[in-house]
Every structure is written in C-alpha cells, then in structure tokens.
Design a protein around this motif. Structure first.
Motif, PDB file in Angstrom:
ATOM      1  N   ASP A 449       0.827  -1.211   0.000  1.00  0.00           N
ATOM      2  CA  ASP A 449       0.000   0.000   0.000  1.00  0.00           C
ATOM      3  C   ASP A 449       0.855   1.253   0.000  1.00  0.00           C
ATOM      4  N   ASP A 450       1.972   1.204   0.767  1.00  0.00           N
ATOM      5  CA  ASP A 450       2.881   2.348   0.792  1.00  0.00           C
ATOM      6  C   ASP A 450       3.519   2.566  -0.572  1.00  0.00           C
ATOM      7  N   ASP A 451       3.912   1.466  -1.227  1.00  0.00           N
ATOM      8  CA  ASP A 451       4.501   1.582  -2.565  1.00  0.00           C
ATOM      9  C   ASP A 451       3.514   2.209  -3.547  1.00  0.00           C
ATOM     10  N   ALA A 452       2.261   1.774  -3.454  1.00  0.00           N
ATOM     11  CA  ALA A 452       1.239   2.331  -4.359  1.00  0.00           C
ATOM     12  C   ALA A 452       1.064   3.820  -4.128  1.00  0.00           C
ATOM     13  N   LEU A 453       0.979   4.214  -2.857  1.00  0.00           N
ATOM     14  CA  LEU A 453       0.819   5.639  -2.546  1.00  0.00           C
ATOM     15  C   LEU A 453       2.020   6.440  -3.033  1.00  0.00           C
ATOM     16  N   GLU A 454       3.238   5.922  -2.806  1.00  0.00           N
ATOM     17  CA  GLU A 454       4.425   6.664  -3.209  1.00  0.00           C
ATOM     18  C   GLU A 454       4.503   6.780  -4.730  1.00  0.00           C
ATOM     19  N   ALA A 455       4.091   5.719  -5.433  1.00  0.00           N
ATOM     20  CA  ALA A 455       4.094   5.786  -6.895  1.00  0.00           C
ATOM     21  C   ALA A 455       3.104   6.826  -7.399  1.00  0.00           C
ATOM     22  N   ALA A 492      10.272  -0.098  -5.500  1.00  0.00           N
ATOM     23  CA  ALA A 492       8.856  -0.289  -5.173  1.00  0.00           C
ATOM     24  C   ALA A 492       8.289  -1.459  -5.975  1.00  0.00           C
ATOM     25  N   VAL A 493       7.376  -2.190  -5.344  1.00  0.00           N
ATOM     26  CA  VAL A 493       6.689  -3.288  -6.023  1.00  0.00           C
ATOM     27  C   VAL A 493       5.340  -2.748  -6.501  1.00  0.00           C
ATOM     28  N   LEU A 494       5.194  -2.643  -7.814  1.00  0.00           N
ATOM     29  CA  LEU A 494       4.007  -1.998  -8.381  1.00  0.00           C
ATOM     30  C   LEU A 494       3.329  -2.921  -9.387  1.00  0.00           C
TER      31      LEU A 494
END
Length: 905
Positions: A449-455, A492-494
């Motif tokens: 979720d953090d990766d998604a937000l940062e992306a 990041a894992v996206l």
C-alpha cells in the motif's frame, strides 16, 4: 381475471356456458355414435376468445401436433396460450373440422371421453379435444389421462394448455414421435408479431415506440398489450407501466413464486449480471447447481433465455427484462433478499478481480456496500481504470466510501489525486498530490500500500513539475529512486498498469528536461510493461510520447510510425487528448516533411481544437511549429511571423529541442524576408540554448548573402562534418552546398554533394528540407540527370517527382531564399497584387480579401475558406460582401472573371 387477459385477445362471461357446468358424461354403450362427443348438448364447449393477431408459425406447429395423441402448450400466465389455441380452434371450425374446447375447471366431457376409451371397445375419439387451463384439472382426471396415453395413446387427440408440466408420459411419447410440446420460447412474439400486436392496441404507435416496447417486453404477450394500452392512453411509452405494471408483477410474480426457494435465491443473487455463464452463476449464488438451474429455466424460455456466443464454449444466459425489474423491486422491499444480493456482489467482486476485470470488480464492490473492498480495489486498480478512461467509475467508487473515510485511509489520496487530474479538477489534484507527498514521506514501513501511494505521489509530482509547481529535476530524481531503489530502500513493487503510467510520466518529464535518451529508455520499459498487462490505452500513450521524442531527434518517419501505431492500438476516438494531441501534431509535421500540405492542415485543425494543446507546452510548441510552416508554405508570411513572435507559455525555459525548432523556423522566415538582423538574433538563440552546431550551419547557409561562394562552401563543409547534426537542418545545408558547387562549375563535386544530400534525406523522407532550394533549377537538373543516368540513387526519382510538383507559396508571396538572392541576375518576384482598375475606378483589396479571393479561385466553400484562414463563416461572408462591392459583382463566378481580367488573380 383470466390468466390470458392482456394477451392477444379478451374473454367475456359469454365465453363459458351458463348451465351444465361440470356435467359428467356417463359411459355410453359401444354402439353409440361417437359424434355426441364433438358437440355435447349441455353446452360445455365454450366459445374461444377474440383474436387480434394470427400467428401462422404456431398454427402450423399445432396442425402438425394434433395428428399425435398429445400436444402440450406449457408456459406461465400472460404468454398468450389461450388466445393462440382459440384462434386455431376458430380456424378449424370455419373450415368445418370438428374440435372440442374445454376448460380445466369443467372437465366433464373429458372425463366421459377418457371413460369411453378406457371401458369401451368402440372406435377411437380422434376429434381434437382442447383443454384450456389444464393445470386446474383434478388429479384423478390427470391420472386417467396418463393411463390412457400409456395404454391406448392412438385413441385420443389431446391439446392441453397449462402453466406447468403435468404428470403425463410426455417424454415417452416424444421419444416415439407421438407428442409435441410448445413452451415459452416458442410463444414469445417475434418482432413482426409484436409490431402487429402493439398496433392492434395503439394504432398510432411509431416504429421507435414499438422497438422500445419489444425491448422491454421481450416478446411476452401480456407486457406487450399492457404497454400498448398505456401508449394509446398517454401517447407515450411509460416504463414501468404504472398501475398496469401491477398486473405484470402479479402474473410474473406468480410464476416466480412457484419456483423452488433455492432457484429463487439463485435468481436474486445473479440478476444484476447483464449476461451470465453457468460458472458465474455458481460464483454469484454460491450454489454449485446454479448452472443446471439456469439450463432448466432456459428450457421454458420465458424467465431466462439461453444463447450461443462465439467466444464461449458453453451457453450464456439473459434474464427477461421484466423479471429483472421484479427482482429489483423485491430486494428493495425485503432485507433478507437484499442480503442475498450483497453477498453475491461481494463474491462477484472477488471473482472479477481474480479474472483481471477490475471495472466489474469495482462495480460489484460498490453494490456490495463493502467500503474495505472498494478501498482495496481502488488502491490496487484505480490507476489502471483511470488510464483506461473509466474516471466516472472510479468516481462512483470514491462516492461509495463513507464520509471522512480518506482521513483514516490516506493511501487512497494518490488515486483520488489522479482522478481529479484526469477529470480536470486541477486545484483538487494539486491538494491531493501535496497530501500524498506528505504521507509518502512519513511512511514507516514499505508495504504494498505504501509503494502504491508513493508511486501515485511521484506520478502527480512529475505532472506538477511540468507546470512549474515542483522542481523538475527533483521530481525526476524521486521517481527514478522509487523505480530503482535507494541506499536504504528496495525498488517499489508496483502493478504493471501503475508502473507503466509512472514510466510514461517520467519519460514525459525527461523529454521536457531535454534528457531524450532516458525518456526513450523509460518509454521502452513502459511499452513492454503495458503490453504485458494488455492495457491498450497505456500502450497507445507510450507510442504517442515516443513519437514526440523521435521527432525531437529529427527521426520524422519513425515518429510518424509511432504516432500512427498509437491510434491503431488505442483507437482514434477513444484515445485521451493528452495522447491523441501528441500523435496528431507529429503526424501533421510528418505530412509536411513529405510535402503533403493538405494532410498537414487536416492534422493541424484537429490539434488546434484540443484543450491540451493550450496547456501542454510541448504540444503547444509543436503545434506552433506546424502552423507556422504551413503558413509559410502557403505564402502567408505575415501570419507566420505573428505566429512565431512569442514562445509558448511555459513554466521555465523551453526544452532545447523546442527552442531549436522555433529558432530555425524564425531564422528561415527572416531569411525569406531578407531580415538578416533577425537571422543573427536566432543564431544567437541557438547558441545560447545548447544548439551551437545548428547555429553554425544556419550561419553558413546565410553567409552566402554577404560572402563569396568559396567562403560559404568552406563554412558549409565545416558545419556538415560536425557529429550529431539535427537531420532536417543537415539535409537542407547539404542541398545548399550542392547548388553552390554546381554554380562554381565543379559538376563532379556537385554530383557527389547531391548523393550526400540524398543519403541524408532518404531514411526519414525529409523532402521539405529540399524545398528550400527547389525554386532553384540547378537542384532539379541535377536530380533529373541522376534519376535518368546509368547508376541512379534509389530515392532520386521519388524526390524529383515530389519537388517538381511543389510550388512554394512563399516564393509567390515575394519571399526569397538566400540561394535565389545571390543567383546572378536574380530579381525578387513581384508581391501579391492588391490594386486594380475596375470599371474605371481604382480599388485596393485588403490582404485578407485577397486571401479569400485566392480560396474562391480554388473552388473552396464558405466553410472550407473559414477553416483554411482560421476565421468564422460569418467573417468570410463579410469579406465577400466587401470584395463583391469593390469588383462590382454579386456572385462568385462574376467575381473570379473580374479578378482575372484586372490582374488580381
């Protein structure tokens, strides 16, 4: 009310006898004539209802079926069973063929016939016996019928109309070819029959009215009639049918309520799907037998219809529109039924999400009223849906969340910012972007979720940086760090869609920052990722941005191929404007590159009408270039000068490739006008923006005006030897050198220079670069000799054909290239004539009136003139009125004759 009221006819009290109801016929002696069973004296043979529409295809089926012992018409109420049979009976009686009509409530004659067959040894009763409402027959009578059909089937001809199957040996008889069954699917009114029925009740019904009624009724007789009566009374098709809709609910509800509770639960769980497979029905209902239930229901053909689909190996199903309406009202009135639907939608969301159909998953999650599930799908698939053009659906998802939900679940801030961005809510997007930035900076652990937000935050940051709201280099650095990982954090894992969109935005910002190599690398990565995801819009976006980068490098043909591929993949109509504007402007510039000016204008008109062309500086700059070049080629030098006066609005310095292209266009226009001061200014601009090699070539091409040919040639040779030259400019400079060498008398060197020119031009078909010297006969002569010589260059003939047919408008308007200005004995062409003596009166046209006159001479219509000159049709008409007045005429043909006779054309 009779079950067939509202069908294809009406029934009255006189349809049944007033006496002898239920009269039983006792067993007759074998020698008694069987004729008494045709028309009993007690009057138990009723008159059939009034018929409005005769259905020949069903009559033919009944004519065939009545030769067998048993014909069944099995369908729910309101489907037209009674009226169909009554019409068939009436026709038989009119042709003197005997038939008996009975009702299930009064089976006296039938009982007598069955007793006669069972106990007598007389002849068979072969006159057809029609029993309406056969489902009302006493069980004993049905049992007796069953025994007769099993033991002596040929002794009777029975035709039964019933709402449901009776306990009769139908299957055994059908196998032996001794029974026929018509069900709801056969009784449905086809389009022609429906039209006749509706018009029988509403004489003024239009084809559109009939189409709508049939669409809603789906061939159900009662619905067709009630809708037609509503139409006749109100003059409009009203749906639902108000009070008459209660009749439909009563009839259809009766059918629904007779179904097993498990089947009803399955219908309630699945009716929201537009089309349904057996597997999807099992998932939605949680019942492993749902597929079999659907197949059974489709067998009757009223509530459910099965149909084949080329893409599916098993049948798909659709529910009757009226059943859908009934079920929708039922869940609104029942909390238990509503819970069935909610549970089904929850299962549906998970099913569609696992299948990769995020749009259907989000719709189901919203219908399930599950905020956590909606949040998960929005966070995981929101960017994918937005990139696919489904902003409205994403907005529905956010609207379904409780008030204040994002305060406690801030990971969604980035997705909402992206939604606001694509929806045009710039201020809201900026606020969400800032909040997402703040939240991303404070994250404690690297969760998905953090990766998604940062992306999402990085994506919005890149977007903002191109408008001056964020530092460009900082935005690029943070995005690259997210993708590659830093010293303290892994990459990041996206998901593939979010990753592809981020890579596209990064490449767009790198293009703006003049890092074209990095932009192409990231676009290649984005293209692979988008293709892996099968996301056509993202693929198209990659290609559209790729087209701009190719064009910036002077690879015009490559750019055109990428731009066209963008439309081929994404669809010209469905591609977002930010992508389509890029593709269109590149295709326009590529058309000009091959001297196809009409096509160039066509693409320019498209780009000029898009909003993004005014907000995206890269697109705005390329559009300015396209329009300016087209105006120059049309000889509208003053308008071109106005177009090129100022840089496009931008937050910060323009990318060097845009500065280069604009400076080259301004320098060329200034050279045509003989404005050496402005040429020098633009050379300085090129040097200041990092385009010193191009500055040297421009200086060499214009030096021939003040220097001798030898000096100019030395400067051209030095410039053309530099690496990394901008290909269009290098091609133009090589053609200048070719002409100058020919003028010095060194034909061998000129021929070698021509080959060098063609080698530079050929890969990207840069014919427009040669047009700058095509007004000089030297180049055409050299091309002609090469094309017809023993060892021609592969592109010489094509170039000769294009250039021979091209007449630059700037030359006709008084513009002169540097080569023409220094040609021995050269004189500037006369400027466009605006003065003339008309009928003894001196008149002077304005420049715009002259342009309108030129367009008239080309045969252009008012709208075409308006488009060509970028004015309104009313303005065109105003100029024409003034023009006609000055020429003393009142129509087009006379104006053209007067203009030609006075030298204005």
């Amino acid at each position: 009310m009779s079950e067939e009221d509202g069908g294809t006819g009406t029934r009255s009290q006189s349809d049944t006898p007033a006496q002898g109801r239920g009269t039983r016929v006792t067993s007759p002696r074998p020698d008694r004539a069987r004729e008494q069973f045709r028309y009993p004296a007690d009057g138990t043979i009723a008159r059939p209802p009034l018929t409005l529409v005769t259905r020949e295809r069903l009559h033919s089926a009944l004519d065939l079926g009545v030769h067998s012992p048993l014909t069944m018409v099995v369908a729910p109420p309101g489907t037209g069973k009674t009226v169909l049979l009554s019409d068939w009976v009436t026709r038989r009686r009119q042709s003197a063929q005997p038939v008996v009509w009975l009702r299930g409530q009064a089976p006296g004659v039938l009982e007598g016939v069955l007793e006669w067959v069972r106990e007598g040894d007389g002849p068979a009763v072969t006159d057809p016996i029609v029993v309406d409402d056969a489902h009302l027959l006493p069980a004993a009578v049905v049992g007796e019928m069953s025994r007769v059909l099993q033991e002596t089937p040929h002794a009777v001809r029975l035709l039964l109309a019933t709402r449901y199957d009776l306990l009769l040996p139908v299957s055994e008889l059908e196998v032996r070819g001794m029974a026929l069954t018509l069900r709801s699917r056969e009784l449905r009114f086809n389009d022609a029959e429906a039209a006749a029925l509706v018009r029988a009740h509403a004489q003024d019904a239009s084809p559109a009215d009939i189409m709508l009624v049939q669409e809603k009724a789906a061939g159900w007789a009662a619905a067709l009639v009630l809708a037609a009566r509503t139409l006749q009374a109100s003059g409009d098709v009203v749906w639902p049918l108000g009070n008459q809709g209660e009749v439909l609910d009563l009839l259809l509800g009766e059918t629904l309520n007779t179904l097993d509770k498990r089947v009803q639960a399955m219908l309630l769980s699945t009716f929201g799907a537009t089309t349904l497979s057996g597997r999807l029905a099992e998932v939605l209902s949680g019942d492993s037998e749902a597929g079999s239930m659907l197949a059974d229901l489709a067998g009757s053909g009223l509530l459910v219809t099965a149909y084949a689909d080329d893409s599916a190996s098993k049948p798909l199903y659709r529910y009757h529109p009226l059943l859908v309406e009934l079920l929708r009202r039922r869940i609104a009135a029942s909390a238990d039924d509503r819970q069935l639907v909610v549970s089904a939608q929850h299962r549906s969301a998970l099913y569609y999400e696992n299948r990769g159909d995020s749009g259907s998953a989000l719709r189901s999650a919203v219908d399930a009223d599950d905020a956590a599930l909606v949040e998960r799908i929005l966070l995981g698939h929101g960017p994918e849906l937005l990139a696919a053009g489904k902003a409205d659906l994403v907005a529905v998802g956010f609207d379904a969340l409780p008030a204040g939900y994002l305060d406690e679940h801030p990971h969604l801030l980035g997705v909402r910012g992206l939604l606001r961005r694509v929806s045009g809510d710039v201020s809201g997007a900026v606020l969400d972007a800032a909040a997402a930035d703040e939240r991303a900076a404070d994250r404690a652990a690297a969760t998905p979720d953090d990766d998604a937000l940062e992306a999402d935050a990085a994506l919005l940051r890149l977007w903002r940086s191109r408008y001056g709201w964020q530092d460009v280099q900082e935005a690029i650095a943070k995005a690259r760090s997210l993708l590659t990982g830093g010293h303290s954090s892994p990459p990041a894992v996206l998901g593939p869609e979010r990753l592809a969109w981020l890579l596209i935005e990064l490449a767009a910002t790198e293009t703006w920052a003049d890092d074209l190599d990095a932009a192409l690398t990231h676009l290649d990565e984005a293209l692979v990722t988008a293709r892996m995801a099968g996301h056509h819009r993202l693929i198209a976006g990659c290609l559209a941005h790729q087209a701009v980068v190719h064009y910036a490098r002077g690879q015009v043909q490559n750019a055109a191929r990428s731009a066209q591929a963008s439309f081929d993949v994404g669809g010209r109509e469905s591609l977002p404007e930010e992508y389509s504007a890029r593709a269109n402007v590149v295709l326009g510039l590529a058309a000009v590159n091959e001297l196809d000016l009409d096509t160039g204008w066509k693409y320019h008109r498209v780009v000029a009408g898009t909003e993004v062309a005014g907000s995206d500086t890269v697109v705005a700059g390329l559009r300015t270039m396209l329009r300016a070049v087209l105006l120059i080629e049309r000889g509208r030098l003053g308008e071109a000068l106005t177009e090129l006066t100022a840089d496009p609005t931008a937050a910060g310095p323009l990318p060097s490739f845009l500065s280069r292209d604009l400076a080259l266009a301004r320098a060329w226009l200034a050279a045509l006008l003989g404005d050496t001061s402005t040429v020098g200014t633009q050379v300085t601009v090129l040097e200041r923006t990092g385009n010193s090699t191009e500055a040297g070539l421009v200086r060499a091409m214009t030096s021939m005006i003040s220097e001798d040919a030898e000096t100019a040639l030395k400067q051209l040779d030095a410039g053309l030897d530099q690496p990394g030259l901008y290909p269009p400019l290098a091609s133009a400079a090589a053609s200048f050198r070719t002409v100058l060498l020919s003028r010095t008398g060194d034909e061998t060197a000129a021929e070698a220079a021509l080959l060098d020119t063609l080698n530079r031009v050929t890969p990207q078909h840069m014919l427009h670069a040669l047009a700058s010297v095509a007004d000089d006969p030297v180049l055409l002569d050299l091309l002609r000799r090469n094309a017809t010589g023993p060892n021609p260059h592969p592109y010489a003939a094509a170039a000769l054909e294009k250039l021979s047919g091209h007449r630059a408008g700037w030359s006709k308007a008084g513009g002169m290239s540097p080569l023409v200005r220094v040609r021995p004995g050269a004189q500037a062409p006369p400027p466009r004539r605006l003065d003339a003596l008309v009928n003894g009166v001196h008149v002077r046209l304005t420049a715009r009136e002259a342009e309108v006159l030129d367009e008239l001479a080309l045969g252009s219509s008012y709208s075409e003139i308006a488009q060509a000159l970028f004015i309104t049709e009313n303005t065109v008409k105003t100029h024409l009125i003034s023009l006609y007045r000055k020429l003393g005429v009142d129509k087009r043909s006379a104006a053209l004759r007067a203009a030609r006779s006075t030298g204005l054309l």
